[in-house]
Design a protein around this motif. Structure first.
Motif, PDB file in Angstrom:
ATOM      1  N   MET A 232      38.439  40.096  37.340  1.00 49.30           N
ATOM      2  CA  MET A 232      39.006  38.751  37.269  1.00 49.30           C
ATOM      3  C   MET A 232      40.424  38.739  37.843  1.00 49.30           C
ATOM      4  SD  MET A 232      37.557  37.859  33.474  1.00 49.30           S
ATOM      5  CE  MET A 232      38.687  36.515  33.112  1.00 49.30           C
ATOM      6  N   ALA A 233      41.176  39.801  37.575  1.00 47.72           N
ATOM      7  CA  ALA A 233      42.536  39.904  38.110  1.00 47.72           C
ATOM      8  C   ALA A 233      42.503  40.013  39.633  1.00 47.72           C
ATOM      9  CB  ALA A 233      43.245  41.117  37.507  1.00 47.72           C
ATOM     10  N   LEU A 234      41.554  40.784  40.153  1.00 48.65           N
ATOM     11  CA  LEU A 234      41.454  40.947  41.602  1.00 48.65           C
ATOM     12  C   LEU A 234      40.992  39.675  42.300  1.00 48.65           C
ATOM     13  CD1 LEU A 234      40.004  44.561  41.818  1.00 48.65           C
ATOM     14  CD2 LEU A 234      42.269  43.791  42.554  1.00 48.65           C
ATOM     15  N   GLU A 235      40.210  38.876  41.594  1.00 49.56           N
ATOM     16  CA  GLU A 235      39.806  37.596  42.162  1.00 49.56           C
ATOM     17  C   GLU A 235      41.020  36.698  42.362  1.00 49.56           C
ATOM     18  OE1 GLU A 235      36.638  33.954  41.283  1.00 49.56           O
ATOM     19  OE2 GLU A 235      36.631  35.745  40.010  1.00 49.56           O
ATOM     20  N   LEU A 236      41.982  36.808  41.444  1.00 48.76           N
ATOM     21  CA  LEU A 236      43.225  36.047  41.574  1.00 48.76           C
ATOM     22  C   LEU A 236      44.150  36.643  42.621  1.00 48.76           C
ATOM     23  CD1 LEU A 236      44.323  35.230  37.902  1.00 48.76           C
ATOM     24  CD2 LEU A 236      43.758  33.578  39.679  1.00 48.76           C
ATOM     25  N   ASP A 237      44.242  37.972  42.618  1.00 49.62           N
ATOM     26  CA  ASP A 237      45.152  38.677  43.520  1.00 49.62           C
ATOM     27  C   ASP A 237      44.438  39.894  44.099  1.00 49.62           C
ATOM     28  OD1 ASP A 237      47.166  39.935  44.870  1.00 49.62           O
ATOM     29  OD2 ASP A 237      48.311  40.517  43.092  1.00 49.62           O
ATOM     30  N   PRO A 238      43.800  39.750  45.269  1.00 53.75           N
ATOM     31  CA  PRO A 238      43.044  40.854  45.867  1.00 53.75           C
ATOM     32  C   PRO A 238      43.872  42.096  46.155  1.00 53.75           C
ATOM     33  CG  PRO A 238      42.489  38.767  46.918  1.00 53.75           C
ATOM     34  CD  PRO A 238      43.690  38.510  46.043  1.00 53.75           C
ATOM     35  N   ASN A 239      45.202  41.957  46.200  1.00 53.27           N
ATOM     36  CA  ASN A 239      46.076  43.095  46.483  1.00 53.27           C
ATOM     37  C   ASN A 239      46.594  43.783  45.232  1.00 53.27           C
ATOM     38  OD1 ASN A 239      46.034  42.846  49.341  1.00 53.27           O
ATOM     39  ND2 ASN A 239      47.480  41.152  49.212  1.00 53.27           N
ATOM     40  N   ASN A 240      46.128  43.381  44.057  1.00 52.47           N
ATOM     41  CA  ASN A 240      46.677  43.911  42.814  1.00 52.47           C
ATOM     42  C   ASN A 240      46.304  45.383  42.619  1.00 52.47           C
ATOM     43  OD1 ASN A 240      46.652  44.354  39.665  1.00 52.47           O
ATOM     44  ND2 ASN A 240      47.998  42.634  40.085  1.00 52.47           N
TER      45      ASN A 240
END
Length: 424
Positions: A232-240
């Motif tokens: 879910m975090a990567l969906e928001l920020d693919p570079n996380n």
């Protein structure tokens, strides 16, 4: 009553079985491992940076540019951006005629990221004395006293900001409960914080809530939930990079798929230069019994952290690295003493105690452990060090009690620790 107990037992067994059976799917995260389109600029950065001139007093522009530098640092791991943010905030603070307390808090948070905690505390106290943004200052002071191990003072600041409808309070009370060992309460508060973040539609708050909740779920053995929240975090920020590293840890520690974990970390390293990725790589290499890969990864860590810009940021990692090298016990001891001076927490005292053990002074190690660590932290690595110190001092009954707890913390400690735990 027996039927109820039996049913509860079956539910727990089924839950544990599901977690053991859980597997990640590379197709879930492969799209985030392609070459990143990260750039060290943005429209927002160019907008505000364009308003700054060498003789400018555009404090608002400086503050916004500093935020962008902070974001660049999180994405790239390049310490240069954190130092640039510091310079911009210092200039804004010097030139500001109003809003100084806000710049003091922003600079204090920059110093926290640099592990300059004592300097950050001075800035936070100055901001509080100005009387502007009291809630924000008291929240910051809670964070700092937690970092410094001043838990009684931190608790008072937490009480002073109590507000169950405030995201900032919810994440801090979650952190407090995690600190005192009440993980279930910590999770409940973090779930409330996640709901607040979702309803706010603020990407930054949502990202923070998802990654921290993922960590908590991992500590609780809810691996599937942890995995889903990293996605879910990567969906928001693919570079996380943090979320990608979290997935790599699940693949490594839960699934024991070291080669896939290494593939993920290598992909992250293409766009993120953080030294802790090299340490993770070394840990994977150790599991693969690839000595050359391990040595190269550790040398990369050492080369990066020789950069003076990192300051105190990797002291604890350096201690652990020295302790892994038998002839560097004295260097570990000196660095551990330095870190205790910087932030006297149970975790830093743990490293100091363990350094004494590795230096051959088991009595001093026991003294430090009993005075500053035992009953004050629930971190698995500190518990492992404690068990080793108890064993060296002949307290075998205490070792057995800790051994059971450590076996339950296998996911957090990782596969390389299994044999060491069994040998206690």
């Amino acid at each position: 009553m027996k039927k109820i107990i039996t049913l509860i037992g079956l539910v727990l067994l089924t839950s544990c079985s599901k977690e053991k059976e859980f597997k990640t799917d590379a197709s879930d995260y492969n799209k985030y491992l392609t070459d990143s389109n990260f750039e060290n600029t943005s429209k927002y950065y160019r907008l505000w940076n364009g308003k700054i001139k060498s003789d400018s007093s555009q404090t608002l522009a400086l503050g916004n540019v500093a935020k962008e530098y902070g974001r660049f640092f999180k994405t790239s791991g390049e310490i240069t951006y954190l130092k640039r943010a510091e310079r911009a905030l210092k200039k804004a603070l010097n030139e500001a005629s109003i809003g100084k307390s806000g710049y003091l808090r922003a600079l204090a948070r920059n110093y926290i990221a640099q592990h300059r905690f004592q300097e950050a505390l001075e800035l936070a106290q100055r901001a509080r004395e100005m009387g502007s943004g009291v809630y924000a200052s008291q929240s910051l002071l809670f964070d700092l006293h937690m970092e410094l191990g001043n838990y009684t003072t931190a608790s008072k600041y937490l009480d002073s900001i109590q507000n169950n409808s405030n995201f900032g309070y919810l994440i801090r009370v979650a952190k407090w409960n995690d600190h005192i060992g009440d993980l279930q309460t910590a999770i409940r508060f973090m779930e409330k914080a996640k709901s607040k973040a979702d309803s706010s539609k603020n990407p930054g708050l949502r990202l923070w809530a998802y990654t921290n909740l993922a960590d908590f779920y991992g500590h609780d053995g809810r691996i599937d939930d942890a995995y889903q929240h990293y996605l879910m975090a990567l969906e928001l920020d693919p570079n996380n990079a943090y979320a990608k590293k979290g997935i790599a840890w699940i693949v490594f520690s839960h699934e024991r798929n070291a080669k896939e974990a290494l593939r993920i970390i290598e992909a992250v390293k293409k766009t993120n230069n953080s030294p802790d990725l090299d340490l993770f790589k070394a840990e994977i290499a150790e599991y693969l019994d690839n000595e050359t890969l391990k040595i190269n990864a550790l040398q990369a860590f050492q080369a990066k952290t020789q950069n003076k810009a990192y300051g105190e940021m990797y002291n604890t990692h350096k201690v652990e690295n020295y302790l892994g090298n038998g002839d560097m016990a004295n260097k570990a001891l000196n660095m551990a003493n330095r870190e205790v001076t910087n932030r006297p927490t149970p975790e830093t005292y743990d490293l100091l105690a363990y350094s004494h053990l590795k230096s051959g002074n088991q009595a001093k190690a026991l003294e430090l452990m009993e005075a500053h660590v035992s009953g004050k932290t629930f971190e698995p690595m500190a518990q492992f060090h404690m068990a080793q110190i108890y064993k060296a001092n002949g307290y075998l009954n205490k070792v057995e009690a800790l051994k059971k707890e450590l076996e339950e913390a296998a996911f957090e400690l990782g596969p390389n620790m299994e044999k060491a735990i069994q040998d206690l």
